[in-house]
Design an enzyme around this catalytic site. Structure first.
Site, PDB file in Angstrom:
ATOM      1  N   GLY A  39       0.992  -1.217   0.180  1.00 50.74           N
ATOM      2  CA  GLY A  39       0.010   0.104   0.110  1.00 50.74           C
ATOM      3  C   GLY A  39       0.874   1.162   0.114  1.00 50.74           C
ATOM      4  N   TRP A  41       2.213   2.984  -2.495  1.00 54.33           N
ATOM      5  CA  TRP A  41       1.817   4.027  -3.631  1.00 54.33           C
ATOM      6  C   TRP A  41       0.569   4.349  -3.468  1.00 54.33           C
ATOM      7  CZ3 TRP A  41       3.513   2.882  -9.394  1.00 54.33           C
ATOM      8  CH2 TRP A  41       4.892   2.791  -9.314  1.00 54.33           C
ATOM      9  N   ASP A  65      -5.794  -5.635  -5.339  1.00 53.32           N
ATOM     10  CA  ASP A  65      -4.723  -6.556  -4.998  1.00 53.32           C
ATOM     11  C   ASP A  65      -5.414  -8.013  -4.753  1.00 53.32           C
ATOM     12  OD1 ASP A  65      -1.398  -6.381  -4.557  1.00 53.32           O
ATOM     13  OD2 ASP A  65      -2.285  -8.510  -3.975  1.00 53.32           O
ATOM     14  N   ASP A  81      -8.928  -9.973  -8.836  1.00 58.90           N
ATOM     15  CA  ASP A  81      -7.835 -10.262  -9.940  1.00 58.90           C
ATOM     16  C   ASP A  81      -8.154  -9.263 -11.131  1.00 58.90           C
ATOM     17  OD1 ASP A  81      -6.401 -11.378 -11.971  1.00 58.90           O
ATOM     18  OD2 ASP A  81      -7.611 -13.477 -11.713  1.00 58.90           O
ATOM     19  N   ASP A 106       2.655  -1.354  -9.521  1.00 59.83           N
ATOM     20  CA  ASP A 106       3.921  -1.425  -8.821  1.00 59.83           C
ATOM     21  C   ASP A 106       4.250  -3.196  -8.792  1.00 59.83           C
ATOM     22  OD1 ASP A 106       6.440  -1.016  -8.303  1.00 59.83           O
ATOM     23  OD2 ASP A 106       5.732  -0.971  -5.995  1.00 59.83           O
ATOM     24  N   LYS A 146       5.592  -0.878 -13.402  1.00 60.42           N
ATOM     25  CA  LYS A 146       6.953  -1.317 -13.453  1.00 60.42           C
ATOM     26  C   LYS A 146       7.083  -2.188 -14.497  1.00 60.42           C
ATOM     27  CE  LYS A 146       8.456  -2.592  -9.261  1.00 60.42           C
ATOM     28  NZ  LYS A 146       8.711  -3.595  -8.057  1.00 60.42           N
TER      29      LYS A 146
END
Length: 281
Positions: A39, A41, A65, A81, A106, A146
């Site tokens: 958490g 970000w 998540d 998901d 991320d 990322k």
């Protein structure tokens, strides 16, 4: 420093340094954080978006998540998901049918040390994030994710350029130089004409060569961001206070790591749990 400032993970500085370079969060009031746990970000988004609130307007952040995540003030959490249509629908419902101004991700796989494998899995995760982004991001919005920079990364850049005219690869100073990790910054979301988002098919499975035999690859700008006079993420520093006159005191992590769900599944598999269940059937 992350502990002292109350961030859940050091990765918070990566998003802050990317934002300092590209000014992505200016005026943003609706944001989505994919693969959000633990958490950090979402914490950065919460801090920045509250500053952007206008009178009578409330900033909204939706964090998604597969893992459970400790609650954060002002952050709506979805345990779901990102490859499912239902997750995209849930995100939009929290924005009252509107679309997000920015989507960040991320997420990364548990690395194996086999670089080709890790790069491939990370690329597939990024494409999954891009796919759900096409469902929830407004035209003109931004996408940050990322990325592992490998030898075949230019093909992934080409896929991103289909949706974003401005794509930049950035390397925050808080990201170790020894890591192949970087962050792809995509701005001004402009989907192709008549494009309809679809969770059922892989997104733009492009061939590396065009029909005329030319290479179907793109080179994007690379920017190193962050204060060059700040801490070096590859260095180790003595544990001293800012004044240097006081003895260092240990500070516990803001949030302890949460056991990944697949670890318990692997333990059950080793103990024959699934074999027993199949035998009963």
């Amino acid at each position: 420093m992350a502990k002292e400032q109350g961030w859940r993970a050091r990765s918070a500085f990566k998003l802050m340094q990317v934002d300092e370079e590209f000014n992505l969060l200016e005026g943003v009031t609706k944001a989505v954080d994919l693969c959000a746990a633990p958490g950090s970000w979402s914490q950065v988004l919460s801090k920045k978006l509250v500053e952007n609130q206008q009178e009578g307007e409330q900033a909204k952040i939706v964090a998604v998540d597969l893992q459970a995540m400790a609650p954060l003030p002002g952050v709506i959490q979805l345990q779901g998901d990102i490859t499912k249509q239902s997750t995209a629908d849930q995100i939009i419902s929290h924005f009252s049918g509107e679309r997000a101004d920015i989507v960040v991700c991320d997420g990364a796989p548990d690395v194996t040390g086999l670089h080709d494998m890790d790069e491939y899995i990370q690329a597939q995760l990024l494409l999954a994030a891009l796919n759900i982004t096409t469902h929830v991001l407004r035209p003109g919005g931004s996408f940050v994710a990322k990325i592992f920079r490998g030898k075949d990364i230019t093909l992934l850049y080409t896929q991103l350029k289909v949706f974003f005219p401005k794509v930049t690869c950035s390397k925050p100073r808080s990201s170790r130089n020894s890591s192949i990790e970087a962050f792809i910054v995509c701005q001004d979301y402009t989907p192709p004409k008549d494009y309809v988002p679809n969770m059922g098919t892989p997104i733009l499975d492009l061939a590396p060569m065009n029909a005329d035999g030319t290479s179907n690859r793109t080179i994007v700008p690379f920017i190193a961001c962050g204060d060059l006079s700040g801490f070096d993420s590859d260095m180790t520093y003595p544990l001293e206070t800012s004044t240097g006159s006081e003895e260092y005191k240990f500070i516990a992590p803001v949030q302890m790591p949460i056991t990944a769900p697949y670890l318990s599944a692997m333990e059950k598999k080793r103990k024959g749990f699934f074999h027993e269940q199949m035998s009963k059937k």
